[in-house]
Write a protein that holds these residues in place. Sequence first.
Motif, PDB file in Angstrom:
ATOM      1  N   GLU A   1       0.751  -1.039   0.040  1.00 54.54           N
ATOM      2  CA  GLU A   1      -0.126   0.016   0.173  1.00 54.54           C
ATOM      3  C   GLU A   1       1.116   1.069   0.099  1.00 54.54           C
ATOM      4  O   GLU A   1       0.590   2.250  -0.736  1.00 54.54           O
ATOM      5  CB  GLU A   1      -0.902   0.053   1.166  1.00 54.54           C
ATOM      6  N   ALA A   2       1.877   1.206   0.822  1.00 56.91           N
ATOM      7  CA  ALA A   2       2.715   2.387   0.918  1.00 56.91           C
ATOM      8  C   ALA A   2       3.362   2.429  -0.518  1.00 56.91           C
ATOM      9  O   ALA A   2       3.535   3.730  -1.038  1.00 56.91           O
ATOM     10  CB  ALA A   2       4.001   2.105   2.053  1.00 56.91           C
ATOM     11  N   MET A   3       3.829   1.578  -1.131  1.00 54.03           N
ATOM     12  CA  MET A   3       4.650   1.641  -2.471  1.00 54.03           C
ATOM     13  C   MET A   3       3.382   2.330  -3.444  1.00 54.03           C
ATOM     14  O   MET A   3       3.885   3.149  -4.323  1.00 54.03           O
ATOM     15  CB  MET A   3       5.108   0.173  -2.868  1.00 54.03           C
ATOM     16  N   LYS A   4       2.235   1.948  -3.388  1.00 55.48           N
ATOM     17  CA  LYS A   4       1.153   2.392  -4.303  1.00 55.48           C
ATOM     18  C   LYS A   4       1.043   3.883  -4.106  1.00 55.48           C
ATOM     19  O   LYS A   4       1.069   4.732  -5.013  1.00 55.48           O
ATOM     20  CB  LYS A   4      -0.141   1.578  -4.044  1.00 55.48           C
ATOM     21  N   ILE A   5       0.887   4.188  -2.574  1.00 55.14           N
ATOM     22  CA  ILE A   5       0.942   5.762  -2.590  1.00 55.14           C
ATOM     23  C   ILE A   5       2.125   6.449  -2.984  1.00 55.14           C
ATOM     24  O   ILE A   5       1.904   7.733  -3.574  1.00 55.14           O
ATOM     25  CB  ILE A   5       0.700   5.957  -1.035  1.00 55.14           C
ATOM     26  N   ALA A   6       3.250   5.992  -2.684  1.00 53.38           N
ATOM     27  CA  ALA A   6       4.500   6.505  -3.453  1.00 53.38           C
ATOM     28  C   ALA A   6       4.440   6.817  -4.882  1.00 53.38           C
ATOM     29  O   ALA A   6       4.800   7.822  -5.550  1.00 53.38           O
ATOM     30  CB  ALA A   6       5.582   5.884  -2.852  1.00 53.38           C
ATOM     31  N   LYS A   7       3.958   5.827  -5.624  1.00 53.64           N
ATOM     32  CA  LYS A   7       3.903   5.731  -7.070  1.00 53.64           C
ATOM     33  C   LYS A   7       3.031   6.971  -7.668  1.00 53.64           C
ATOM     34  O   LYS A   7       3.061   7.396  -8.798  1.00 53.64           O
ATOM     35  CB  LYS A   7       3.648   4.263  -7.782  1.00 53.64           C
ATOM     36  N   GLU A   8       1.993   6.818  -6.806  1.00 49.44           N
ATOM     37  CA  GLU A   8       0.728   7.691  -6.999  1.00 49.44           C
ATOM     38  C   GLU A   8       1.438   9.297  -7.143  1.00 49.44           C
ATOM     39  O   GLU A   8       0.877  10.174  -7.855  1.00 49.44           O
ATOM     40  CB  GLU A   8      -0.612   7.692  -6.295  1.00 49.44           C
ATOM     41  N   ALA A   9       2.417   9.472  -6.236  1.00 50.82           N
ATOM     42  CA  ALA A   9       2.661  10.716  -5.816  1.00 50.82           C
ATOM     43  C   ALA A   9       3.807  11.066  -6.726  1.00 50.82           C
ATOM     44  O   ALA A   9       4.331  12.088  -6.611  1.00 50.82           O
ATOM     45  CB  ALA A   9       2.907  10.884  -4.589  1.00 50.82           C
ATOM     46  N   GLU A  10       4.337  10.052  -7.591  1.00 44.49           N
ATOM     47  CA  GLU A  10       5.485   9.889  -8.373  1.00 44.49           C
ATOM     48  C   GLU A  10       6.746  10.191  -7.527  1.00 44.49           C
ATOM     49  O   GLU A  10       7.607  11.048  -7.953  1.00 44.49           O
ATOM     50  CB  GLU A  10       5.272  11.000  -9.784  1.00 44.49           C
TER      51      GLU A  10
END
Length: 165
Positions: free
Chosen positions: A28-37
């Motif tokens: 989930e943390a990785m997904k949030i980071a990817k969304e924020a680029e």
Amino acid sequence: MINEQIRDREVRLIGEDGQQLGIMSSREAMKIAKEAELDLVKIAPQAKPPVCKIIDYGKYRYELARKEKEAKKKQKTIEVKEVRLSPNIDVNDLNTKVASARKFIEKGNKVKVTLRFRGREMAHVQSSKHILEDFAKALEDIAIVDKPAKMEGRIMAMFLTEKRS
């Protein structure tokens, strides 16, 4: 560790602006980071659970390097300067050596005062110890004896450092 290198089941996530986003799975943390680029970086691996932050990793590394460089600039290296004497040194020669040692100490360096014995001079080691004592006494206003006079083979050595006031 950054991005996919983080293999922990749960992590405490800190957002890019510094607020806590809570404890969640590393996916989930990785997904949030990817969304924020941005990148997910583990900043406190020894904590339970490990702390990860969403930041631009390139910028983060640049900031760390800059801080390290600044710390090195403010650091002062202390050198050990050596002053060599012989047992049959005259008073004026001793005063010249004391003056050079004074300059070294005022610049913030340590001074190693060595008294070298050659050949038959080894028979008069104890009577020559006063030379080092006089040397230390001449500099006692700005220096203290760090390591007292000690014999090491054919050399008697003593270390002086700047007085801390």
